[in-house]
Design a protein around this motif. Sequence first.
Motif, PDB file in Angstrom:
ATOM      1  N   GLY A   1       0.790  -1.223   0.000  1.00 50.41           N
ATOM      2  CA  GLY A   1       0.000   0.000   0.000  1.00 50.41           C
ATOM      3  C   GLY A   1       0.824   1.275   0.000  1.00 50.41           C
ATOM      4  O   GLY A   1       0.264   2.363  -0.077  1.00 50.41           O
TER       5      GLY A   1
ATOM      6  N   LYS B   1       3.499   3.595  -1.980  1.00 51.74           N
ATOM      7  CA  LYS B   1       3.983   3.741  -3.344  1.00 51.74           C
ATOM      8  C   LYS B   1       5.509   3.728  -3.388  1.00 51.74           C
ATOM      9  O   LYS B   1       6.165   4.461  -2.655  1.00 51.74           O
TER      10      LYS B   1
ATOM     11  N   ASP C   1       7.000   7.142  -4.347  1.00 51.46           N
ATOM     12  CA  ASP C   1       7.028   8.082  -3.212  1.00 51.46           C
ATOM     13  C   ASP C   1       8.216   7.780  -2.305  1.00 51.46           C
ATOM     14  O   ASP C   1       8.926   8.682  -1.875  1.00 51.46           O
TER      15      ASP C   1
ATOM     16  N   ASP D   1      -1.038   5.666 -12.726  1.00 53.53           N
ATOM     17  CA  ASP D   1       0.024   5.776 -11.718  1.00 53.53           C
ATOM     18  C   ASP D   1       1.035   4.667 -11.982  1.00 53.53           C
ATOM     19  O   ASP D   1       1.179   3.729 -11.212  1.00 53.53           O
TER      20      ASP D   1
ATOM     21  N   GLU E   1       0.920   1.690  -9.053  1.00 55.59           N
ATOM     22  CA  GLU E   1       1.059   2.033  -7.643  1.00 55.59           C
ATOM     23  C   GLU E   1      -0.219   2.044  -6.829  1.00 55.59           C
ATOM     24  O   GLU E   1      -0.183   1.839  -5.623  1.00 55.59           O
ATOM     25  N   SER E   2      -1.343   2.371  -7.483  1.00 53.30           N
ATOM     26  CA  SER E   2      -2.483   2.755  -6.654  1.00 53.30           C
ATOM     27  C   SER E   2      -3.808   2.253  -7.192  1.00 53.30           C
ATOM     28  O   SER E   2      -4.102   2.394  -8.386  1.00 53.30           O
TER      29      SER E   2
ATOM     30  N   ARG F   1      -5.981   4.809  -8.954  1.00 54.97           N
ATOM     31  CA  ARG F   1      -5.639   5.308 -10.281  1.00 54.97           C
ATOM     32  C   ARG F   1      -5.333   4.138 -11.206  1.00 54.97           C
ATOM     33  O   ARG F   1      -4.221   3.967 -11.689  1.00 54.97           O
TER      34      ARG F   1
ATOM     35  N   GLU G   1      -5.873  -4.376  -8.868  1.00 51.79           N
ATOM     36  CA  GLU G   1      -5.368  -5.236  -7.798  1.00 51.79           C
ATOM     37  C   GLU G   1      -6.365  -6.353  -7.479  1.00 51.79           C
ATOM     38  O   GLU G   1      -7.543  -6.271  -7.771  1.00 51.79           O
TER      39      GLU G   1
ATOM     40  N   HIS H   1      -1.871  -3.329  -4.436  1.00 49.39           N
ATOM     41  CA  HIS H   1      -0.869  -2.363  -4.891  1.00 49.39           C
ATOM     42  C   HIS H   1       0.162  -2.070  -3.792  1.00 49.39           C
ATOM     43  O   HIS H   1      -0.140  -2.224  -2.626  1.00 49.39           O
ATOM     44  N   PRO H   2       1.330  -1.623  -4.177  1.00 51.98           N
ATOM     45  CA  PRO H   2       1.806  -1.522  -5.555  1.00 51.98           C
ATOM     46  C   PRO H   2       2.107  -2.894  -6.162  1.00 51.98           C
ATOM     47  O   PRO H   2       2.453  -3.832  -5.448  1.00 51.98           O
TER      48      PRO H   2
END
Length: 318
Positions: free
Chosen positions: A116, A118, A121, A224, A247-248, A251, A259, A265-266
Amino acid sequence: MCESLISTTNPTDFAQNSLHLAGRMDGALAVVLMLSAMAVLLFGVESQQRVCYSGPPPEPDPDNPDHWMKQVMQEIRKNCPGRRQPTPAVTEKPCTTANSTDPEWRLVFKGVAGTGVKLHDMWTAMNWTSSYEASGHCRDNSLYQAWRNGQLNVRRVKLSLYDSSGVRAELIFNGTGSDIKSWFTQTRLISSPWDDLKSAQFTGSVGNGRLFSIDGDVRLLSLDRRFFINNNYGSCAGDKGWLVVTESAARVHCPWETETAAYPHPIILYSTTNQTVSWDDVRSNGAAVGRADSLTIHIMLSEPGSTTTARPEVEGEQ
Ligand SMILES: *[C@@H]1O[C@H](CO)[C@@H](O)[C@H](O)[C@H]1NC(C)=O
Ligand SMILES: *[C@@H]1O[C@H](CO)[C@@H](O)[C@H](O)[C@H]1NC(C)=O
Ligand SMILES: *[C@@H]1O[C@H](CO)[C@@H](O)[C@H](O)[C@H]1NC(C)=O
Ligand SMILES: *[C@@H]1O[C@H](CO)[C@@H](O)[C@H](O)[C@H]1NC(C)=O
């Protein structure tokens, strides 16, 4: 945390083994042993060496034969192989590697799929959040900050993908003069598992899906896709590429990046073949698209241990 990369076990396996053991015992002892195991686990993150060999045993329970204890201790020993290098007691960094067969590669980052958080990030944020380490992520902040500040002579960068059976793919880049993002380009690519990657075209607009970048494609707040090496877009079913971190769940644009309970995700997808693959093949559970459990970034410095800026890069001697 990153020592788990080179060990034969990890805290999750260990926790599962402990749970398994506990499941065969009556409630009270199970609780005691689980608490002990948790203590070993939590404590073990900081000083595994000590816990594995001379750490405190589980609390004795007078109502039960001590052979349970012996089994638990055996389990702990079995899960703490002696090959691990001793870790410095005080100044242990979260991402230190102890791979003496290849000490030149220094681990800077490990990002784990499905937590969860990213990966992009974690890789690009100025400050590291140490609570991420509980999920197996790590970043060597002194190396990272030095690289980011232009104080490192990075010679090579290696991106590796792992699953439960080990390293599945490695990409090596020319790191000379790079920063934390700019190394990840086709022009700097030295080797990869993919024969068609070096000659692929990455020109044109983002919309055609020819991308090779860490920032990837995050257009329209509906995408993403990071650490993205993509060959083309073709209405989802025709999307083809080599590597993507999607990633998400907020998005998601295509079915292939949605997922599932097993793969939240990711999500790290890559081609297991020697060329580009259709991302949509991941939905048919074919072998061409692999799911990686984690992604690491290693660097090799021009002069091992060097953090100076003055030394010129020497190329072509290998
Ligand atoms: C150490 O690095 C080498 C070369 O990358 C690799 O082949 C080997 O598997 C690594 N050893 C461990 C214990 O991870
Ligand atoms: C990052 O770290 C610096 C120095 O420790 C601190 O001053 C700053 O507030 C931090 N920034 C964030 C966004 O946490
Ligand atoms: C690596 O990049 C530097 C700077 O762009 C360049 O001078 C050097 O020739 C490159 N080395 C290799 C092996 O590609
Ligand atoms: C790619 O793999 C296929 C089969 O897996 C093989 O036949 C082919 O020769 C490989 N291509 C190259 C360029 O190695």
